[in-house]
Scaffold this motif. Structure first.
Motif, PDB file in Angstrom:
ATOM      1  N   PHE A   1    -116.678 -24.794 -14.152  1.00  0.00           N
ATOM      2  CA  PHE A   1    -118.035 -24.340 -13.825  1.00  0.00           C
ATOM      3  C   PHE A   1    -118.435 -23.094 -14.606  1.00  0.00           C
ATOM      4  O   PHE A   1    -119.421 -22.444 -14.279  1.00  0.00           O
ATOM      5  CB  PHE A   1    -118.166 -24.106 -12.311  1.00  0.00           C
ATOM      6  CG  PHE A   1    -118.165 -25.395 -11.527  1.00  0.00           C
ATOM      7  CD1 PHE A   1    -119.279 -26.213 -11.516  1.00  0.00           C
ATOM      8  CD2 PHE A   1    -117.033 -25.804 -10.827  1.00  0.00           C
ATOM      9  CE1 PHE A   1    -119.281 -27.417 -10.818  1.00  0.00           C
ATOM     10  CE2 PHE A   1    -117.022 -26.997 -10.127  1.00  0.00           C
ATOM     11  CZ  PHE A   1    -118.148 -27.807 -10.120  1.00  0.00           C
TER      12      PHE A   1
ATOM     13  N   GLU B   1     -93.786 -34.158 -10.992  1.00  0.00           N
ATOM     14  CA  GLU B   1     -93.044 -34.837  -9.943  1.00  0.00           C
ATOM     15  C   GLU B   1     -91.761 -34.072  -9.597  1.00  0.00           C
ATOM     16  O   GLU B   1     -91.337 -34.030  -8.451  1.00  0.00           O
ATOM     17  CB  GLU B   1     -92.710 -36.261 -10.414  1.00  0.00           C
ATOM     18  CG  GLU B   1     -92.350 -37.179  -9.305  1.00  0.00           C
ATOM     19  CD  GLU B   1     -92.148 -38.605  -9.789  1.00  0.00           C
ATOM     20  OE1 GLU B   1     -92.607 -38.945 -10.900  1.00  0.00           O
ATOM     21  OE2 GLU B   1     -91.517 -39.365  -9.047  1.00  0.00           O
TER      22      GLU B   1
ATOM     23  N   GLU C   1    -111.463 -32.192 -14.622  1.00  0.00           N
ATOM     24  CA  GLU C   1    -112.266 -31.622 -13.541  1.00  0.00           C
ATOM     25  C   GLU C   1    -113.760 -31.770 -13.849  1.00  0.00           C
ATOM     26  O   GLU C   1    -114.570 -31.941 -12.949  1.00  0.00           O
ATOM     27  CB  GLU C   1    -111.906 -30.146 -13.335  1.00  0.00           C
ATOM     28  CG  GLU C   1    -110.581 -29.924 -12.600  1.00  0.00           C
ATOM     29  CD  GLU C   1    -110.674 -30.219 -11.100  1.00  0.00           C
ATOM     30  OE1 GLU C   1    -111.788 -30.228 -10.554  1.00  0.00           O
ATOM     31  OE2 GLU C   1    -109.614 -30.451 -10.485  1.00  0.00           O
TER      32      GLU C   1
ATOM     33  N   GLY D   1    -109.759 -39.495 -14.210  1.00  0.00           N
ATOM     34  CA  GLY D   1    -108.427 -39.222 -13.675  1.00  0.00           C
ATOM     35  C   GLY D   1    -108.283 -37.791 -13.205  1.00  0.00           C
ATOM     36  O   GLY D   1    -109.268 -37.056 -13.096  1.00  0.00           O
ATOM     37  N   ALA D   2    -107.029 -37.430 -12.923  1.00  0.00           N
ATOM     38  CA  ALA D   2    -106.732 -36.082 -12.438  1.00  0.00           C
ATOM     39  C   ALA D   2    -105.297 -35.745 -12.805  1.00  0.00           C
ATOM     40  O   ALA D   2    -104.520 -36.614 -13.199  1.00  0.00           O
ATOM     41  CB  ALA D   2    -106.920 -35.994 -10.924  1.00  0.00           C
ATOM     42  N   ILE D   3    -104.966 -34.459 -12.683  1.00  0.00           N
ATOM     43  CA  ILE D   3    -103.602 -34.004 -12.964  1.00  0.00           C
ATOM     44  C   ILE D   3    -102.978 -33.494 -11.675  1.00  0.00           C
ATOM     45  O   ILE D   3    -103.610 -32.760 -10.916  1.00  0.00           O
ATOM     46  CB  ILE D   3    -103.609 -32.879 -14.036  1.00  0.00           C
ATOM     47  CG1 ILE D   3    -103.924 -33.442 -15.421  1.00  0.00           C
ATOM     48  CG2 ILE D   3    -102.291 -32.125 -14.042  1.00  0.00           C
ATOM     49  CD1 ILE D   3    -102.810 -34.234 -16.081  1.00  0.00           C
ATOM     50  N   LEU D   4    -101.735 -33.916 -11.434  1.00  0.00           N
ATOM     51  CA  LEU D   4    -101.002 -33.479 -10.253  1.00  0.00           C
ATOM     52  C   LEU D   4     -99.826 -32.601 -10.668  1.00  0.00           C
ATOM     53  O   LEU D   4     -99.420 -32.593 -11.834  1.00  0.00           O
ATOM     54  CB  LEU D   4    -100.454 -34.695  -9.493  1.00  0.00           C
ATOM     55  CG  LEU D   4    -101.478 -35.668  -8.910  1.00  0.00           C
ATOM     56  CD1 LEU D   4    -100.771 -36.946  -8.464  1.00  0.00           C
ATOM     57  CD2 LEU D   4    -102.199 -35.021  -7.745  1.00  0.00           C
ATOM     58  N   ARG D   5     -99.264 -31.865  -9.697  1.00  0.00           N
ATOM     59  CA  ARG D   5     -98.028 -31.117  -9.907  1.00  0.00           C
ATOM     60  C   ARG D   5     -96.945 -32.041 -10.473  1.00  0.00           C
ATOM     61  O   ARG D   5     -96.888 -33.212 -10.119  1.00  0.00           O
ATOM     62  CB  ARG D   5     -97.588 -30.557  -8.540  1.00  0.00           C
ATOM     63  CG  ARG D   5     -96.311 -29.743  -8.490  1.00  0.00           C
ATOM     64  CD  ARG D   5     -96.341 -28.500  -9.309  1.00  0.00           C
ATOM     65  NE  ARG D   5     -97.510 -27.667  -9.184  1.00  0.00           N
ATOM     66  CZ  ARG D   5     -97.636 -26.624  -8.344  1.00  0.00           C
ATOM     67  NH1 ARG D   5     -96.671 -26.332  -7.507  1.00  0.00           N
ATOM     68  NH2 ARG D   5     -98.713 -25.882  -8.348  1.00  0.00           N
TER      69      ARG D   5
ATOM     70  N   ILE E   1    -111.947 -24.090 -11.572  1.00  0.00           N
ATOM     71  CA  ILE E   1    -112.917 -22.991 -11.630  1.00  0.00           C
ATOM     72  C   ILE E   1    -113.525 -22.921 -13.042  1.00  0.00           C
ATOM     73  O   ILE E   1    -114.734 -22.757 -13.202  1.00  0.00           O
ATOM     74  CB  ILE E   1    -112.244 -21.638 -11.279  1.00  0.00           C
ATOM     75  CG1 ILE E   1    -111.421 -21.744  -9.989  1.00  0.00           C
ATOM     76  CG2 ILE E   1    -113.283 -20.518 -11.202  1.00  0.00           C
ATOM     77  CD1 ILE E   1    -112.193 -21.768  -8.713  1.00  0.00           C
TER      78      ILE E   1
ATOM     79  N   LEU F   1    -107.114 -22.790  -6.878  1.00  0.00           N
ATOM     80  CA  LEU F   1    -107.687 -24.017  -6.312  1.00  0.00           C
ATOM     81  C   LEU F   1    -107.000 -25.239  -6.916  1.00  0.00           C
ATOM     82  O   LEU F   1    -106.172 -25.852  -6.264  1.00  0.00           O
ATOM     83  CB  LEU F   1    -109.205 -24.076  -6.509  1.00  0.00           C
ATOM     84  CG  LEU F   1    -109.939 -25.145  -5.712  1.00  0.00           C
ATOM     85  CD1 LEU F   1    -109.691 -25.001  -4.209  1.00  0.00           C
ATOM     86  CD2 LEU F   1    -111.425 -25.138  -6.008  1.00  0.00           C
ATOM     87  N   ARG F   2    -107.317 -25.610  -8.123  1.00  0.00           N
ATOM     88  CA  ARG F   2    -106.599 -26.634  -8.899  1.00  0.00           C
ATOM     89  C   ARG F   2    -106.732 -26.212 -10.351  1.00  0.00           C
ATOM     90  O   ARG F   2    -107.748 -25.620 -10.722  1.00  0.00           O
ATOM     91  CB  ARG F   2    -107.245 -28.031  -8.739  1.00  0.00           C
ATOM     92  CG  ARG F   2    -107.228 -28.637  -7.359  1.00  0.00           C
ATOM     93  CD  ARG F   2    -108.022 -29.951  -7.349  1.00  0.00           C
ATOM     94  NE  ARG F   2    -109.389 -29.782  -7.798  1.00  0.00           N
ATOM     95  CZ  ARG F   2    -110.389 -29.373  -7.037  1.00  0.00           C
ATOM     96  NH1 ARG F   2    -110.198 -29.109  -5.768  1.00  0.00           N
ATOM     97  NH2 ARG F   2    -111.605 -29.223  -7.543  1.00  0.00           N
TER      98      ARG F   2
ATOM     99  N   TYR G   1    -102.774 -38.731 -13.220  1.00  0.00           N
ATOM    100  CA  TYR G   1    -102.993 -39.683 -12.143  1.00  0.00           C
ATOM    101  C   TYR G   1    -104.366 -40.323 -12.256  1.00  0.00           C
ATOM    102  O   TYR G   1    -105.363 -39.639 -12.523  1.00  0.00           O
ATOM    103  CB  TYR G   1    -102.887 -39.008 -10.767  1.00  0.00           C
ATOM    104  CG  TYR G   1    -103.233 -39.955  -9.648  1.00  0.00           C
ATOM    105  CD1 TYR G   1    -102.271 -40.803  -9.108  1.00  0.00           C
ATOM    106  CD2 TYR G   1    -104.542 -40.070  -9.180  1.00  0.00           C
ATOM    107  CE1 TYR G   1    -102.592 -41.721  -8.116  1.00  0.00           C
ATOM    108  CE2 TYR G   1    -104.877 -40.985  -8.198  1.00  0.00           C
ATOM    109  CZ  TYR G   1    -103.889 -41.805  -7.671  1.00  0.00           C
ATOM    110  OH  TYR G   1    -104.216 -42.727  -6.704  1.00  0.00           O
TER     111      TYR G   1
ATOM    112  N   LEU H   1     -91.356 -30.949  -9.627  1.00  0.00           N
ATOM    113  CA  LEU H   1     -91.734 -29.615  -9.146  1.00  0.00           C
ATOM    114  C   LEU H   1     -91.229 -28.507 -10.060  1.00  0.00           C
ATOM    115  O   LEU H   1     -91.288 -27.335  -9.718  1.00  0.00           O
ATOM    116  CB  LEU H   1     -91.260 -29.368  -7.705  1.00  0.00           C
ATOM    117  CG  LEU H   1     -91.979 -30.179  -6.629  1.00  0.00           C
ATOM    118  CD1 LEU H   1     -91.371 -29.912  -5.255  1.00  0.00           C
ATOM    119  CD2 LEU H   1     -93.459 -29.830  -6.588  1.00  0.00           C
TER     120      LEU H   1
END
Lengths: 246, 83
Positions: free
Chosen positions: A65, A106, A94, A100-104, A62, A57-58, A148, A108
């Motif tokens: 939770f 840049e 999460e 904030g959040a974490i992205l792939r 998971i 998912l990200r 991010y 790749l």
């Protein structure tokens, strides 16, 4: 101070964190299990690196939770020390314990390299043995590490001093080349407003002995243990902020 | 109890960098599809729910999207219920 290291299915730096504390720092440390809600009365919970639940998912989505996280969130909200490293940082984001959040990345590409971190805030229990501007060398190892947050959140983080670490060059300046993943404003680690929750992508637990290439990670552990600030009861060599070439 | 099928589409918000989309876009242009002007990636979930009240299905799917399927910091979602 007693430490607890959480093991999620897919954690792979839990033993590194455990070994850094137990073998190098001779600090009391226990493993905590993701399926238990018992934090065993520890003073600091470490959410380690790895790929919890296969990053499905990200990253962290998971794990956030898991039964243990209910207790961790309550613990953090009542001022308990919670330290997320790499995947642990993603879990904290999460869980909305830090914004904030974490992205792939840049690029790749999986970023597996040494980085320089500049300490931007020593007003956390993790960095109180440092001075703003200190440069620490540590490894990063991640495919998803681009921090991010929207402009408003970034401004808020900056003004409240929640940016704890930034990726920098040898001169201590953040630039594109020193940023391994495309994080906004070269952010490598942030805390919550109170400073008891810290999330960071680099691995201090993998920089605790000369044979590993750097001991700079010890600075953070020793800040927590109160040995750096006072210089007492440390069986270890004095901290040297190294600045060897990356 | 009825089984209701739905789909949830999750995509990056505007302004959030999508390096995979960018790389796919570059590849398409290199293949000669120079009329492709933008690619954004996303995720599609096909979900079946046991619904006591099918009229609530939309809200139930919204709830799980908000809670788990999408991260509201970086992603938006779109829910569709199929009758």
């Amino acid at each position: 101070m007693r430490f607890g290291v959480v093991t999620f299915p897919g954690s792979n730096c839990d033993y590194d964190a455990y070994a850094a504390l137990k073998r190098v720092l001779c600090a009391p440390v226990e493993f905590l299990w993701h399926g238990d809600s018992d934090l065993k009365d520890v003073d600091c919970v470490i959410l380690p690196g790895g790929f919890s639940f296969g990053d499905y998912l990200r990253p962290g989505a998971i794990a956030r939770f898991s039964p243990v996280m209910k207790s961790v969130i309550r613990f953090a909200e009542t001022g308990g020390l919670v330290w997320g490293i790499c995947n642990g940082f993603q879990v904290l984001l999460e869980a909305e314990l830090i914004p904030g959040a974490i992205l792939r990345n840049e690029s790749l590409r999986f970023a597996c390299q040494w980085v320089r971190l500049r300490v931007d805030s020593n007003r956390t229990p993790y960095t109180r043995g440092t001075r703003p501007g200190d440069i620490l060398r540590m490894p990063v190892a991640h495919a998803d590490g681009a921090y991010y947050a929207d402009d408003e959140t970034l401004m808020d983080l900056e003004t409240s001093g929640q940016v704890v670490f930034r990726y920098v060059n040898a001169e201590g300046i953040p630039d594109e080349k020193s940023n391994p993943n495309g994080s906004r404003r070269s952010i490598a680690g942030i805390s919550n407003r109170e400073g008891n929750v810290l999330g960071m992508m680099p691995h201090p637990e993998r920089a605790v002995e000369p044979i590993l290439g750097s001991e700079d990670g010890l600075t953070l552990f020793k800040s927590l243990l109160g040995t750096t600030a006072t210089g007492v009861d440390s069986p270890l060599r004095k901290r040297v902020v190294s600045d060897r070439g990356v | 109890m009825a089984t209701v099928k739905g789909t949830v589409r999750v995509h990056f918000k505007d302004g959030v960098l999508d390096p995979q989309g960018k790389t796919i876009h570059t590849a398409l242009r290199q293949m000669g599809y120079d009329w492709v002007s933008s690619v954004r990636t996303g995720r599609l979930f096909e979900i079946e729910i046991d619904a006591d009240d099918p009229s609530r299905a939309q809200d139930q799917l919204r709830e799980i999207s908000q809670k788990l399927l999408a991260n509201p910091v970086i992603e938006s979602f779109h829910v569709e219920v199929h009758s």
